[in-house]
Write a protein that holds these residues in place. Structure first.
Motif, PDB file in Angstrom:
ATOM      1  N   GLY A 367      23.902 -11.323 -15.201  1.00  0.00           N
ATOM      2  CA  GLY A 367      24.534 -12.156 -13.792  1.00  0.00           C
ATOM      3  C   GLY A 367      25.693 -12.407 -13.788  1.00  0.00           C
ATOM      4  O   GLY A 367      26.483 -12.287 -14.561  1.00  0.00           O
ATOM      5  N   ALA A 368      26.103 -12.872 -12.267  1.00  0.00           N
ATOM      6  CA  ALA A 368      27.644 -12.801 -12.154  1.00  0.00           C
ATOM      7  C   ALA A 368      28.233 -14.722 -12.535  1.00  0.00           C
ATOM      8  O   ALA A 368      26.929 -15.040 -12.943  1.00  0.00           O
ATOM      9  CB  ALA A 368      27.700 -13.149 -10.305  1.00  0.00           C
ATOM     10  N   SER A 369      28.740 -13.986 -13.487  1.00  0.00           N
ATOM     11  CA  SER A 369      29.176 -15.485 -14.117  1.00  0.00           C
ATOM     12  C   SER A 369      30.255 -16.012 -14.011  1.00  0.00           C
ATOM     13  O   SER A 369      31.699 -15.376 -12.756  1.00  0.00           O
ATOM     14  CB  SER A 369      29.758 -15.353 -15.380  1.00  0.00           C
ATOM     15  N   ARG A 370      30.975 -17.203 -14.665  1.00  0.00           N
ATOM     16  CA  ARG A 370      32.164 -17.897 -13.729  1.00  0.00           C
ATOM     17  C   ARG A 370      32.568 -19.243 -14.564  1.00  0.00           C
ATOM     18  O   ARG A 370      31.767 -20.104 -15.329  1.00  0.00           O
ATOM     19  CB  ARG A 370      32.331 -18.552 -11.891  1.00  0.00           C
ATOM     20  N   GLY A 390      21.715 -16.170 -11.644  1.00  0.00           N
ATOM     21  CA  GLY A 390      20.438 -15.667 -12.104  1.00  0.00           C
ATOM     22  C   GLY A 390      19.185 -15.690 -10.712  1.00  0.00           C
ATOM     23  O   GLY A 390      19.399 -16.065  -9.604  1.00  0.00           O
ATOM     24  N   PRO A 391      18.371 -14.564 -11.226  1.00  0.00           N
ATOM     25  CA  PRO A 391      17.519 -14.672 -10.299  1.00  0.00           C
ATOM     26  C   PRO A 391      16.982 -15.867  -8.895  1.00  0.00           C
ATOM     27  O   PRO A 391      16.481 -15.932  -8.137  1.00  0.00           O
ATOM     28  CB  PRO A 391      16.418 -13.598 -10.599  1.00  0.00           C
ATOM     29  N   LEU A 392      17.043 -17.371  -9.877  1.00  0.00           N
ATOM     30  CA  LEU A 392      16.606 -18.242  -9.248  1.00  0.00           C
ATOM     31  C   LEU A 392      17.512 -19.205  -9.353  1.00  0.00           C
ATOM     32  O   LEU A 392      17.312 -20.554  -9.251  1.00  0.00           O
ATOM     33  CB  LEU A 392      14.922 -18.780  -9.460  1.00  0.00           C
ATOM     34  N   GLY A 415      19.469 -25.662 -15.811  1.00  0.00           N
ATOM     35  CA  GLY A 415      18.953 -23.938 -15.187  1.00  0.00           C
ATOM     36  C   GLY A 415      17.972 -23.100 -15.417  1.00  0.00           C
ATOM     37  O   GLY A 415      17.490 -22.164 -15.125  1.00  0.00           O
ATOM     38  N   LEU A 416      17.383 -23.273 -16.566  1.00  0.00           N
ATOM     39  CA  LEU A 416      15.990 -22.406 -17.291  1.00  0.00           C
ATOM     40  C   LEU A 416      14.916 -23.817 -17.787  1.00  0.00           C
ATOM     41  O   LEU A 416      15.355 -24.995 -18.146  1.00  0.00           O
ATOM     42  CB  LEU A 416      16.651 -22.024 -18.490  1.00  0.00           C
ATOM     43  N   PRO A 417      14.200 -23.500 -17.947  1.00  0.00           N
ATOM     44  CA  PRO A 417      12.741 -24.384 -18.202  1.00  0.00           C
ATOM     45  C   PRO A 417      12.260 -24.193 -19.508  1.00  0.00           C
ATOM     46  O   PRO A 417      10.949 -23.768 -20.060  1.00  0.00           O
ATOM     47  CB  PRO A 417      11.407 -23.759 -17.212  1.00  0.00           C
ATOM     48  N   LEU A 513      14.834  -5.095 -15.826  1.00  0.00           N
ATOM     49  CA  LEU A 513      12.825  -5.650 -16.620  1.00  0.00           C
ATOM     50  C   LEU A 513      12.880  -7.236 -17.226  1.00  0.00           C
ATOM     51  O   LEU A 513      11.811  -7.574 -16.401  1.00  0.00           O
ATOM     52  CB  LEU A 513      12.693  -4.260 -17.972  1.00  0.00           C
ATOM     53  N   SER A 514      14.239  -7.369 -17.770  1.00  0.00           N
ATOM     54  CA  SER A 514      14.716  -8.348 -17.948  1.00  0.00           C
ATOM     55  C   SER A 514      14.168  -9.445 -16.384  1.00  0.00           C
ATOM     56  O   SER A 514      13.569 -10.704 -16.642  1.00  0.00           O
ATOM     57  CB  SER A 514      15.840  -8.403 -18.602  1.00  0.00           C
ATOM     58  N   ALA A 515      14.810  -8.885 -15.447  1.00  0.00           N
ATOM     59  CA  ALA A 515      15.168  -9.783 -13.944  1.00  0.00           C
ATOM     60  C   ALA A 515      13.295  -9.972 -14.156  1.00  0.00           C
ATOM     61  O   ALA A 515      13.421 -11.422 -13.121  1.00  0.00           O
ATOM     62  CB  ALA A 515      15.599  -8.891 -13.252  1.00  0.00           C
ATOM     63  N   VAL A 516      12.923  -8.815 -13.415  1.00  0.00           N
ATOM     64  CA  VAL A 516      11.202  -8.888 -13.310  1.00  0.00           C
ATOM     65  C   VAL A 516      11.027 -10.247 -14.039  1.00  0.00           C
ATOM     66  O   VAL A 516      10.055 -11.388 -13.484  1.00  0.00           O
ATOM     67  CB  VAL A 516      10.780  -8.010 -13.551  1.00  0.00           C
ATOM     68  N   VAL A 517      10.897  -9.626 -15.824  1.00  0.00           N
ATOM     69  CA  VAL A 517      10.084 -11.107 -16.555  1.00  0.00           C
ATOM     70  C   VAL A 517      10.533 -12.429 -16.186  1.00  0.00           C
ATOM     71  O   VAL A 517      10.035 -13.358 -16.343  1.00  0.00           O
ATOM     72  CB  VAL A 517      10.441 -10.201 -18.067  1.00  0.00           C
ATOM     73  N   SER A 518      11.882 -12.258 -15.955  1.00  0.00           N
ATOM     74  CA  SER A 518      12.574 -13.902 -15.656  1.00  0.00           C
ATOM     75  C   SER A 518      12.410 -13.929 -14.694  1.00  0.00           C
ATOM     76  O   SER A 518      12.002 -16.017 -14.505  1.00  0.00           O
ATOM     77  CB  SER A 518      13.958 -13.784 -16.210  1.00  0.00           C
ATOM     78  N   THR A 519      11.723 -13.556 -13.758  1.00  0.00           N
ATOM     79  CA  THR A 519      11.548 -13.936 -12.179  1.00  0.00           C
ATOM     80  C   THR A 519      10.239 -14.708 -12.667  1.00  0.00           C
ATOM     81  O   THR A 519       9.993 -15.807 -11.684  1.00  0.00           O
ATOM     82  CB  THR A 519      11.804 -12.921 -10.985  1.00  0.00           C
TER      83      THR A 519
END
Length: 533
Positions: A367-370, A390-392, A415-417, A513-519
């Motif tokens: 994903g875009a980083s900064r 990330g996607p969310l 940002g992550l559970p 695929l990673s984005a789908v699972v992560s979403t």
């Protein structure tokens, strides 16, 4: 008035329980003594330490002495602020601790294997040598060849472990006013000044304070059964820096010491009354838990002390004063994986790319980083915070350790559970297709906030990190390197192929695929906390 109870514990706020625990055990020989996770969360624990929303995992270690303990907290909420990068052994608060070891040379060798070497050459004649190292959390730890207590009451004492090669012997409090500290330690805690020189001016060099000017006093508890000393020091040059603005007990360092009654609550009550009469302020009423209890107080200068008790034998075992099997301790993190790849590029090139936080998204597919905050001494170094879209939402990761061209460690702070998410990216030399290359290890450990979804989240994160290393290998491998090996070595799910376009498609499919699972996982997490949080 009841006799004072002994000094029996040093407590630490740590960033990574596994790493710090291994340092004390494998480096010095301390023994695992259980821990607790369920008790150390919720409003009661928050009241004890005056921290709202507190949640943490606690592990304990013991040495040779009975009723003496190292207590380590890894905080899940709030996150511990990093120890200042310029922290010195003279800075205010509990600035260092000391242990006696039965084999000085073996201890230094074991600590070196853990990554901690002496800050200065050992001082003293054979049999009297001393050295100082810093542990993974930056705490100054003095290694003593001669026992300052000449046994410290260990010999013949019930519960002493005479086959253990290490004993906790002292803790140092750096104070801005030695007279006020002396008054509180003697009148408020029942300690007495003893006529021994635990340190002299020359020994200030072992923790890199050569030429320092200070006034010292050494205190022993009044219980008649002491195994630890407390040294109070007022530095005149250099002056000790105060606690950082906004400091909390959960921030990375020694947070306090405890005095404990090994049989019942009477000693705790007596010490609390005595301390309050000397000007201390309690964090809350003392907490009773059937077989144990505790209360935290602050002295007139703001330093924290704990008074506690635990009933023999159940209380001693439940609260970490007796050795116990290491596998019985609760885990702060229960999910982990490692992804490895080999790249036909120099270590410096690989490390510079993988630690360039602002441009991580250019090759990783994460994903875009900064770069949200520059590091303490280098933009990408310790203290840096990066954001990854990330996607969310945006994930925030803070760099907690940084050694150029060797490794860096980071933790997720938003940002992550997940809880206790710690990761390390390390590089080492290797040979790739007959030429010098770099092996990259990316290790991740965490605990899911959502019960039952740890394995799903681990799978999603493993896919993402694997895909990131595919991208790193693609942009850094030399033209002569075999692209099929690139995919195989990375252990990622992607088809083999020799053409750049094929590799790009493989990376894209993997990231998708990673984005789908992560979403899915993130959506579940948001739903869980919306309905039940």
């Amino acid at each position: 008035m009841q006799a004072p109870i002994p000094l029996n514990q040093i407590a630490f706020a740590v960033l990574d329980l596994r790493r710090t625990d291994a340092w004390w055990r494998e480096g010095l020989g301390f023994l695992p003594a259980g821990g607790n996770r369920m008790l150390f969360r919720g409003p009661v624990t928050g009241m004890i330490q005056s921290i709202r929303g507190l949640a943490m995992t606690c592990w304990c270690l013991v040495g040779r002495s009975a009723w003496a303990q190292l207590e380590m907290f890894q905080y899940e909420s709030p996150h511990s602020a990093l120890m200042p990068s310029d922290y010195r052994a003279c800075d205010l608060g509990y600035s260092r601790c000391g242990v006696w070891v039965t084999d000085f040379d073996a201890a230094l060798a074991s600590l070196a294997a853990q990554g901690s070497t002496a800050l200065a050459p050992p001082m003293g004649a054979l049999g009297q040598r001393r050295a100082c190292v810093r542990n993974p959390d930056g705490v100054y730890v003095e290694i003593m060849e001669a026992d300052p207590l000449a046994g410290g009451g260990d010999v013949g004492r019930t519960g002493s472990r005479m086959d253990c090669p290490v004993a906790i012997r002292c803790v140092t409090l750096s104070t801005p006013d030695l007279e006020k500290t002396t008054a509180f330690l003697t009148h408020g805690l029942g300690m007495r000044v003893i006529d021994i020189a635990l340190h002299d001016d020359a020994q200030e060099a072992i923790w890199n304070l050569e030429g320092a000017r200070c006034t010292r006093r050494v205190f022993m508890g009044g219980s008649g059964n002491e195994t630890m000393l407390l040294e109070a020091v007022q530095y005149h040059d250099p002056l000790g820096q105060p606690f950082p603005t906004g400091y909390r007990l959960c921030d990375q360092r020694i947070l306090n010491v405890a005095f404990g009654d090994p049989s019942g609550p009477a000693g705790l009550r007596s010490m609390r009354r005595r301390a309050l009469a000397a000007g201390a302020t309690p964090n809350c009423p003392h907490i009773q838990m059937g077989v144990a209890g505790c209360v935290y107080v602050q002295d007139p200068l703001g330093f924290s002390f704990e008074f506690m008790w635990a009933r023999w034998k159940l209380g001693h075992r439940l609260f970490g004063f007796l050795p116990s099997p290491i596998q019985q301790r609760p885990q702060a993190d229960n999910q982990q994986f490692v992804v490895t790849t080999e790249i036909a590029a120099p270590i410096a090139s690989v490390f510079n790319r993988v630690s360039d936080h602002a441009h991580l998204g250019n090759w990783s597919g994460l994903g875009a980083s900064r770069l949200l905050r520059a590091g303490d001494t280098a933009a990408n170094g310790r203290g840096a915070v990066r954001g990854i879209r990330g996607p969310l939402g945006e994930i925030h990761e803070e760099v907690t350790h940084f050694v150029p061209n060797t490794s860096y460690r980071y933790r997720v702070i938003k940002g992550l559970p997940v809880r206790c998410y710690t990761a390390e990216v390390a590089v080492e030399p290797c040979t790739v297709n007959g030429q010098a290359g770099t092996r990259v290890h990316w290790q991740v450990r965490f605990r899911s906030r959502i019960p039952g979804l740890g394995g799903v989240l681990r799978h999603a994160l493993h896919k993402k990190i694997s895909g990131a290393l595919v991208g790193l290998k693609t942009v850094l491998d030399s033209p002569a390197s075999n692209q099929r090996d690139a995919l195989a070595n990375t252990r990622a799910v992607a088809p083999s192929g020799g053409k750049p376009m094929a590799i790009a498609k493989a990376v894209a499919r993997n990231v998708a695929l990673s984005a789908v699972v992560s979403t899915v996982v993130m959506a579940a997490g948001h739903a869980y906390f919306y309905y039940f949080g």
